[in-house]
Design an enzyme around this catalytic site. Structure first.
Site, PDB file in Angstrom:
ATOM      1  N   GLU A   1       4.484 -27.666  10.977  1.00  0.00           N
ATOM      2  CA  GLU A   1       3.159 -27.475  10.389  1.00  0.00           C
ATOM      3  C   GLU A   1       3.190 -26.473   9.238  1.00  0.00           C
ATOM      4  OE1 GLU A   1       0.362 -28.597  14.221  1.00  0.00           O
ATOM      5  OE2 GLU A   1       0.705 -26.476  13.784  1.00  0.00           O
TER       6      GLU A   1
ATOM      7  N   GLU B 265       1.998 -35.072  17.233  1.00  0.00           N
ATOM      8  CA  GLU B 265       1.250 -34.489  18.343  1.00  0.00           C
ATOM      9  C   GLU B 265      -0.083 -35.227  18.456  1.00  0.00           C
ATOM     10  OE1 GLU B 265       0.756 -30.284  17.886  1.00  0.00           O
ATOM     11  OE2 GLU B 265       2.868 -29.939  17.352  1.00  0.00           O
TER      12      GLU B 265
END
Length: 684
Positions: free
Chosen positions: A151, A315
């Protein structure tokens, strides 16, 4: 690069952290993963200290055992490079790697993403751990791919360490070459900011008015951060390409101050995304009319699709979500996890991993629940995942490789997004109008794409779309305006909102009548403009001669003046001192037309335009369903799959005028069908 899979099966899996659990649990965990229908796991993205417990000392035993055992169960492994969380020994020995806030506070060890991208020492150490991992696992039969870092630009996306100031100085020197050009681009003659030495150049720093830097410098800051982030990622990617050429490379993202399109084009095999639809629900403005809640997450997935038409969900939300002190999201209701899974797939996911296998018992994420609860006993989320696993084991191979199809695109660009973070005269409007146009199209059951305008964008990229909506592109170059004009001239329909075209790529205002670079396209000028706030009452727009056909214009209004005979006034302001003045115009140009909407969009105004353009759902001839159900279409040269996603808890009635088969169940459907609350159909 930029291909998601060399297989014909849909990869369904889960994020797993073997270092968090007693080793005697691993085999049972892997066994149950396979029984659930999972084929792939991600691991190790936060495990630097386990690989390098002290500087220059490397060990692989724990993950060797974890990966070998996963492979023996038939599971494929995605390995994360662990550079999002530098070890304590590293930050203690080399404090220059730490990030620094705008106010000069050094961020310390104790969370994650506490480093900066510019530190030469951090780059060196990241390259070393990446090289060690790639050398060790580059030929491992159980490792199929890599996730770079984790991320990028999440948690924090601004950087003010001494290394960052130096890197920014070098970046602007390479961009502008001379101080004269930099001073011109930044407009430094204003308030006597002129620079006469490169040593005077810094990233924005605190000023007498907090957080109020030179706006042109602030725009370049965002461009620099993006380039610097990509440069940091490239170090790891180049090493993996060298040492593990048969394994693919991705990263998970869509965070601020990062040109994810350029990142994907330059470095990745495909883009990955972390999908948490409840973020949309908990962030909904309480004043918003008819919010889409978790359904509005589809707009984010649409943006991901613009980067990588087929992507990975690294995710996927599988339970209630939250850290100890924030993001307190409720548990998905029965059926919602499955709905969100197919929401991701409908928009282009060809791989999907749930976060996480089991909820952590320690740390900040003890409430970021996974499929399994702490007690490791069966629960309904696991049973729901098992159902999805069974469905995709059969249906997945048909879906993989197909792409979402839409005839309408909402246009965006990074310059306006970054400039609009600071400039309140256009930035907030872009996000509102994007959301409201998406909402209106959803109500009419019309899928849309997001298309980013880039230096690489060509007419061929635009032509496939019947309609382009570019809500508030304050920054617009003459080259972009010319490209859009070519699109219109050949038959396209282009829709602008207020605040269009009045800035150049430096963020400076043109000395031209508004809408600046778009003036010839629109055939109008802006006679006057105003914010609508404070004591001013909201304004209304009247569409045509019907006194009841009113929509609101309550944020910003351009009062328009018709300049060309080809322009038709479609709506006028109904109230305030500019009542009767043009508010909405349509300009016939070549074979196409350009609309200018002088306000910030609400869904009801977008619906007026949709109806006047006679736009219809692509399935209208054979399918009817209520507005609570989202429509998406994935197709290839031979097949088309129609996804129906019921975001209501209540059943929805679907009318099929032609016989179709549900890909997930194999059932043949025709006539009236009741789609259960949170239900999904994939028709072909």
């Amino acid at each position: 690069m930029n291909t998601i899979s060399t297989t014909e099966s849909f990869e369904l899996g889960v994020c797993y952290y073997p270092e968090h659990w007693p080793e005697e649990l691993w085999a049972d965990d892997y066994r149950r993963m396979v029984e659930t229908g999972f084929t792939i796991v991600r691991m190790a993205e936060f495990a630097w200290t386990l690989f390098e417990p002290e500087e220059g000392v490397f060990q692989f035993d724990l993950f060797d055992r974890a990966i070998n055992l996963a492979h023996s169960h038939g599971l494929k492994v995605i390995l994360g490079t662990p550079t999002a969380t530098p070890p304590a020994w590293l930050t203690e020995r080399y404090p220059e790697v730490l990030n620094v806030t705008y106010d000069g506070v050094t961020l310390q060890h104790g969370m994650r993403r506490h480093y900066n991208y510019s530190s030469s020492k951090y780059r060196e150490l990241c390259a070393r751990i990446t090289r060690q991992l790639a050398q060790h696992y580059g030929n491992h039969p159980g490792v199929v791919g890599w996730q770079i870092d984790n991320e990028l630009n999440c948690e924090i996306n601004v950087f003010y360490s001494e290394s960052d100031h130096q890197a920014f100085r070098e970046w602007v020197q390479a961009k502008y070459e001379t101080l004269e050009k930099l001073n011109e681009a930044w407009g430094t003659v204003f308030w006597n900011q002129t620079y006469n030495s490169w040593s005077q150049i810094f990233l924005p720093r605190p000023t007498p008015s907090p957080m109020q830097p030179n706006p042109h410098q602030a725009l370049d800051e965002k461009r620099f951060i993006s380039d610097n982030t990509i440069s940091f990622a490239r170090i790891q990617v180049d090493i993996i390409r060298e040492l593990a050429p048969s394994q693919w490379v991705t990263t998970n993202g869509l965070f601020g101050h990062l040109d994810s399109h350029e990142l994907n084009d330059q470095l990745l095999d495909f883009f990955s995304y972390d999908s948490y639809p409840q973020f949309s629900s908990i962030s909904t403005d309480p004043q918003e009319a008819d919010p889409l809640l978790d359904r509005s997450w589809s707009l984010s997935l649409t943006a991901v699709r613009s980067i990588s038409p087929n992507f990975c969900i690294m995710e996927q939300q599988s339970g209630p979500g939250g850290w100890v002190n924030r993001m307190d999201m409720p548990s998905p209701k029965p059926g919602q996890m499955r709905l969100w899974t197919y929401q991701s797939i409908a928009h282009g996911a060809d791989k999907l991993l749930y976060f996480r296998w089991r909820t952590a018992t320690m740390g900040n994420e003890i409430y970021w629940h996974g499929l399994n609860d702490y007690h490791n006993q069966p629960n309904r989320r696991v049973r729901e995942a098992e159902q999805i696993g069974r469905e995709l084991a059969v249906a997945g191979k048909h879906i993989v490789g197909t792409r979402s199809k839409a005839d309408i695109a909402i246009l965006r660009d990074y310059d306006n997004e970054w400039d609009g973070e600071y400039d309140v005269w256009h930035g907030p409007f872009m996000w509102q109008s994007n959301k409201e146009w998406f909402k209106a199209l959803q109500k009419r059951q019309i899928p849309n794409d997001i298309l980013y305008m880039r230096s690489k964008t060509t007419l061929e990229d635009l032509i496939p779309y019947q309609v382009l909506v570019y809500p508030h592109p304050a920054i617009m170059s003459d080259e972009t305006a010319e490209l859009l004009d070519q699109y219109v001239q050949q038959g396209g329909t282009l829709i602008f909102g207020c605040r269009t075209g009045y800035k150049d790529t430096r963020g400076q205002c043109y000395m031209r009548p508004f809408p600046g670079a778009a003036r010839d396209l629109c055939g109008i000028t802006v006679e006057e403009f105003t914010m609508v706030k404070g004591t001013r009452l909201p304004t209304s727009i009247r569409w045509g001669s019907d006194p009841e056909a009113l929509t609101g214009a309550d944020a910003f209004n351009d009062i328009l003046h018709v300049e060309e005979d080809t322009v038709e006034v479609m709506g006028t302001y109904a109230t305030d001192y500019y009542a009767g003045k043009p508010a909405v115009t349509r300009n016939k140009r070549g074979k196409g037309e350009v609309w200018y909407f002088g306000a910030v969009f609400h869904a009801d105004a977008a619906l007026k335009i949709i109806d006047r353009l006679h736009l219809h759902s692509p399935v209208a001839e054979w399918l009817e369903f209520p507005s609570e159900v989202e429509l998406q279409i994935r197709k290839d040269e031979n097949n088309s799959y129609t996804f129906l996603l019921n975001f209501s808890e209540e059943p929805a009635t679907v009318q099929l005028k032609e016989q179709r088969t549900d890909l997930l169940t194999g059932s043949t459907l025709s006539g009236s069908y009741t789609l259960e609350g949170f239900g999904v159909l994939v028709l072909y």
